[in-house]
Design an enzyme around this catalytic site. Structure first.
Site, mmCIF file in Angstrom:
data_model
loop_
_atom_site.group_PDB
_atom_site.id
_atom_site.type_symbol
_atom_site.label_atom_id
_atom_site.label_comp_id
_atom_site.label_asym_id
_atom_site.label_seq_id
_atom_site.Cartn_x
_atom_site.Cartn_y
_atom_site.Cartn_z
ATOM 1 N N GLU A 96 0.822 -1.207 0.000
ATOM 2 C CA GLU A 96 0.000 0.000 0.000
ATOM 3 C C GLU A 96 0.859 1.261 0.000
ATOM 4 O OE1 GLU A 96 -3.266 -2.033 2.898
ATOM 5 O OE2 GLU A 96 -2.495 -0.060 3.369
ATOM 6 N N CYS A 116 4.669 -7.671 8.009
ATOM 7 C CA CYS A 116 5.583 -7.204 9.058
ATOM 8 C C CYS A 116 5.742 -8.301 10.100
ATOM 9 C CB CYS A 116 5.028 -5.942 9.716
ATOM 10 S SG CYS A 116 6.123 -5.261 10.988
ATOM 11 N N CYS A 120 2.305 -6.276 16.069
ATOM 12 C CA CYS A 120 1.521 -5.400 16.958
ATOM 13 C C CYS A 120 0.043 -5.784 16.862
ATOM 14 C CB CYS A 120 1.716 -3.941 16.596
ATOM 15 S SG CYS A 120 3.450 -3.453 16.654
ATOM 16 N N CYS A 123 -2.594 -3.759 14.605
ATOM 17 C CA CYS A 123 -2.158 -3.337 13.266
ATOM 18 C C CYS A 123 -2.505 -4.396 12.213
ATOM 19 C CB CYS A 123 -0.653 -3.086 13.289
ATOM 20 S SG CYS A 123 0.051 -2.808 11.654
ATOM 21 N N GLU A 184 8.223 -2.659 8.922
ATOM 22 C CA GLU A 184 9.081 -1.994 9.901
ATOM 23 C C GLU A 184 10.376 -1.567 9.184
ATOM 24 O OE1 GLU A 184 9.243 -0.723 12.971
ATOM 25 O OE2 GLU A 184 11.355 -0.386 12.496
ATOM 26 N N SER A 215 9.534 5.817 10.587
ATOM 27 C CA SER A 215 8.770 5.452 11.781
ATOM 28 C C SER A 215 9.142 4.033 12.202
ATOM 29 C CB SER A 215 7.272 5.531 11.468
ATOM 30 O OG SER A 215 6.508 5.111 12.574
ATOM 31 N N SER A 238 7.074 4.612 17.606
ATOM 32 C CA SER A 238 5.706 4.226 17.974
ATOM 33 C C SER A 238 5.711 3.748 19.418
ATOM 34 C CB SER A 238 5.221 3.123 17.032
ATOM 35 O OG SER A 238 5.191 3.627 15.718
ATOM 36 N N HIS A 240 2.978 4.237 22.162
ATOM 37 C CA HIS A 240 1.655 3.666 22.503
ATOM 38 C C HIS A 240 1.414 3.379 23.979
ATOM 39 C CE1 HIS A 240 1.285 3.428 18.259
ATOM 40 N NE2 HIS A 240 2.020 2.350 18.111
ATOM 41 N N ASN A 314 -7.412 3.271 14.195
ATOM 42 C CA ASN A 314 -8.239 2.805 13.079
ATOM 43 C C ASN A 314 -8.647 1.376 13.413
ATOM 44 O OD1 ASN A 314 -8.567 4.578 10.783
ATOM 45 N ND2 ASN A 314 -6.341 4.526 10.601
ATOM 46 N N CYS A 357 -2.750 1.586 8.301
ATOM 47 C CA CYS A 357 -1.630 0.765 7.867
ATOM 48 C C CYS A 357 -2.061 -0.669 7.544
ATOM 49 C CB CYS A 357 -0.630 0.806 9.014
ATOM 50 S SG CYS A 357 0.668 -0.375 9.000
HETATM 51 N N1 SAH Z 1 6.397 -0.294 11.607
HETATM 52 C C1 SAH Z 1 6.538 1.096 11.813
HETATM 53 C C2 SAH Z 1 5.955 1.925 10.681
HETATM 54 C C3 SAH Z 1 4.656 1.450 10.086
HETATM 55 S S1 SAH Z 1 3.241 1.573 11.135
HETATM 56 C C4 SAH Z 1 5.946 1.495 13.149
HETATM 57 O O1 SAH Z 1 5.288 0.671 13.773
HETATM 58 O O2 SAH Z 1 6.185 2.634 13.562
HETATM 59 C C5 SAH Z 1 2.967 3.337 11.149
HETATM 60 C C6 SAH Z 1 2.191 3.838 12.347
HETATM 61 O O3 SAH Z 1 0.827 3.391 12.263
HETATM 62 C C7 SAH Z 1 2.724 3.323 13.674
HETATM 63 O O4 SAH Z 1 2.803 4.365 14.605
HETATM 64 C C8 SAH Z 1 1.682 2.311 14.067
HETATM 65 O O5 SAH Z 1 1.663 2.088 15.454
HETATM 66 C C9 SAH Z 1 0.427 2.942 13.542
HETATM 67 N N2 SAH Z 1 -0.705 2.047 13.396
HETATM 68 C C10 SAH Z 1 -0.708 0.771 12.980
HETATM 69 N N3 SAH Z 1 -1.945 0.274 12.976
HETATM 70 C C11 SAH Z 1 -2.757 1.264 13.404
HETATM 71 C C12 SAH Z 1 -4.154 1.365 13.629
HETATM 72 N N4 SAH Z 1 -4.963 0.333 13.401
HETATM 73 N N5 SAH Z 1 -4.640 2.537 14.080
HETATM 74 C C13 SAH Z 1 -3.825 3.590 14.311
HETATM 75 N N6 SAH Z 1 -2.499 3.558 14.111
HETATM 76 C C14 SAH Z 1 -1.957 2.402 13.671
HETATM 77 FE FE1 SF4 Z 2 4.716 -3.722 12.027
HETATM 78 FE FE2 SF4 Z 2 4.460 -1.108 12.581
HETATM 79 FE FE3 SF4 Z 2 2.306 -2.682 12.217
HETATM 80 FE FE4 SF4 Z 2 3.776 -2.972 14.407
HETATM 81 S S1 SF4 Z 2 2.593 -1.150 13.817
HETATM 82 S S2 SF4 Z 2 3.004 -4.639 13.122
HETATM 83 S S3 SF4 Z 2 5.802 -2.596 13.611
HETATM 84 S S4 SF4 Z 2 3.835 -2.183 10.698
#
Ligand code: SAH
Ligand code: SF4
Length: 364
Positions: A96, A116, A120, A123, A184, A215, A238, A240, A314, A357
């Protein structure tokens, strides 16, 4: 007899291209012109480069390909400010890329991996698991895709207006790139750094050092390496959660790289590069949005040049949590402000097109 498929033009830095061209027996001047045609003029094929000698163009056609990504699908948000693309790679995998407009600036949110490995809970990409690394060319290719969309749109639309499709003399420039798509970035360090080099090339897309943001979920060795190598980009971490226990519940790799070690790495980075760090905080209702948690993050980040980006969650299919409400988010922000910690509440742009994401690529 079969030949290897041509390599992607977008995998090469300017220096690598020059060396290749010289190795083929041509002048480095041709390499510089080829680079300008593609990155500055937006040429999409060798036919659009008539000034290059035919013998050289034939050799380039054998060796390099210029069309690494195909559009599988796209979605435009109803407010017109966000466009999300599902792009196909040469092996059929999908990633994406999102085009976003904030206050008139165009930002591309690009992916660094297919899937990834970090897992998380909230995500969509993490729920997919790890598939493979992206090459530098596949990362640069996403930015070039956005560049082409902007060229095709044509007009320099008035600030904060949705993209328009009417013709005009100039196209808008891609100004910012955030590596916040799928994957990541610090788990694909070399490819991401090569891509950043290519994106920054002053004779190409020419993105400023402060216009690229990496990020990370908190890959501690990667953060230290960015600092030691004085890499020219912004860093977003990130976070959280502000305690090890709460963070480990949301971000499994916190067990490998605990919060203390992460904060040490952030302090090292900020001191060494004299740079502010962004901290991302997905606000999840009833999970990490309480006033006490706001106080805790303010204490945790005390003394660090930091800015917090609050992003209401989200919702995804694989996770029960929901977004914190508007009032809760504002209150969280006020508490951070009382402690002198700047923050933004990210608008949930493109929520109607699942612009979180990994949400489009994982949609069934
Ligand atoms: N892997 C890296 C970059 C990609 S994710 C990271 O984790 O930072 C980019 C951002 O989107 C991160 O801050 C992640 O925590 C956030 N993210 C992922 N899924 C999400 C969701 N469902 N709602 C809000 N933020 C989300
Ligand atoms: Fe990977 Fe970032 Fe999603 Fe965590 S938030 S699973 S590190 S893409």
């Amino acid at each position: 007899m079969s030949f290897p498929p041509p390599a992607s033009f977008f995998d090469l830095t300017r220096d690598e291209l020059r060396l290749e061209v010289v190795r083929w027996g041509f002048s480095p001047v041709h390499a510089a012109r080829l680079w300008t045609y593609v990155y500055l003029d937006g040429a999409r094929s060798l036919a659009a480069m008539p000034e290059l000698p035919e013998r050289f163009r034939n050799r380039v056609a054998q060796e390099l390909c210029f069309e690494p990504l195909t559009i599988v699908s796209e979605a435009h948000s109803t407010d017109g400010f966000t466009r999300k693309y599902l792009l196909g790679l040469a092996d059929g995998r999908r990633i994406e890329t999102v085009l976003m407009r904030f206050t008139g600036r165009v930002t591309a949110c690009v992916s660094s991996q297919v899937g990834c490995a970090m897992g998380c809970a909230f995500c969509a990409t993490g729920q997919m698991g790890f598939v493979r690394q992206l090459t530098p060319g596949e990362i640069v290719g996403q930015a070039m895709h956005i560049d082409r969309v902007l060229r095709a749109a044509g007009p320099r639309a008035a600030l904060a207006q949705p993209l328009s499709n009417s013709p005009h003399e100039r196209h808008e420039r891609l100004r910012n790139i955030v590596l916040m798509g799928m994957g990541e970035p610090l788990h694909n360090y070399e490819a991401v750094m090569t891509a950043v080099n290519i994106l920054r090339d002053p004779g190409g897309l020419a993105l400023g050092a402060k216009k690229i943001t990496i990020s990370t979920v908190g890959v501690v060795p990667g953060i230290i390496r960015l600092a030691d190598e004085a890499r020219p980009s912004h860093l977003a971490v990130s976070l959280h959660a502000a305690t090890q226990e709460e963070r480990a519940a949301l971000v499994p790799v916190a067990k490998q790289w605990p919060l203390d070690a992460l904060m040490d790495a952030c302090r090292y980075y900020a001191r060494k590069l004299d740079r502010r760090i962004f901290f991302e905080w997905a606000l999840i209702a009833g999970q990490n949005d309480s006033p006490e948690q706001a106080q805790a993050v303010a204490r945790l980040l005390r003394g660090l040049p930091a800015q917090v980006n609050l992003i209401p969650l989200n919702p995804t299919d694989g996770y029960d949590g929901g977004p914190a409400g508007h009032t809760t988010a504002r209150h969280f922000q006020e508490i951070l402000a009382e402690h002198g910690l700047p923050s933004t509440v990210r608008q949930r742009r493109g929520i109607d097109i699942a612009a979180g994401c990994g949400q489009l690529a994982s949609a069934k």
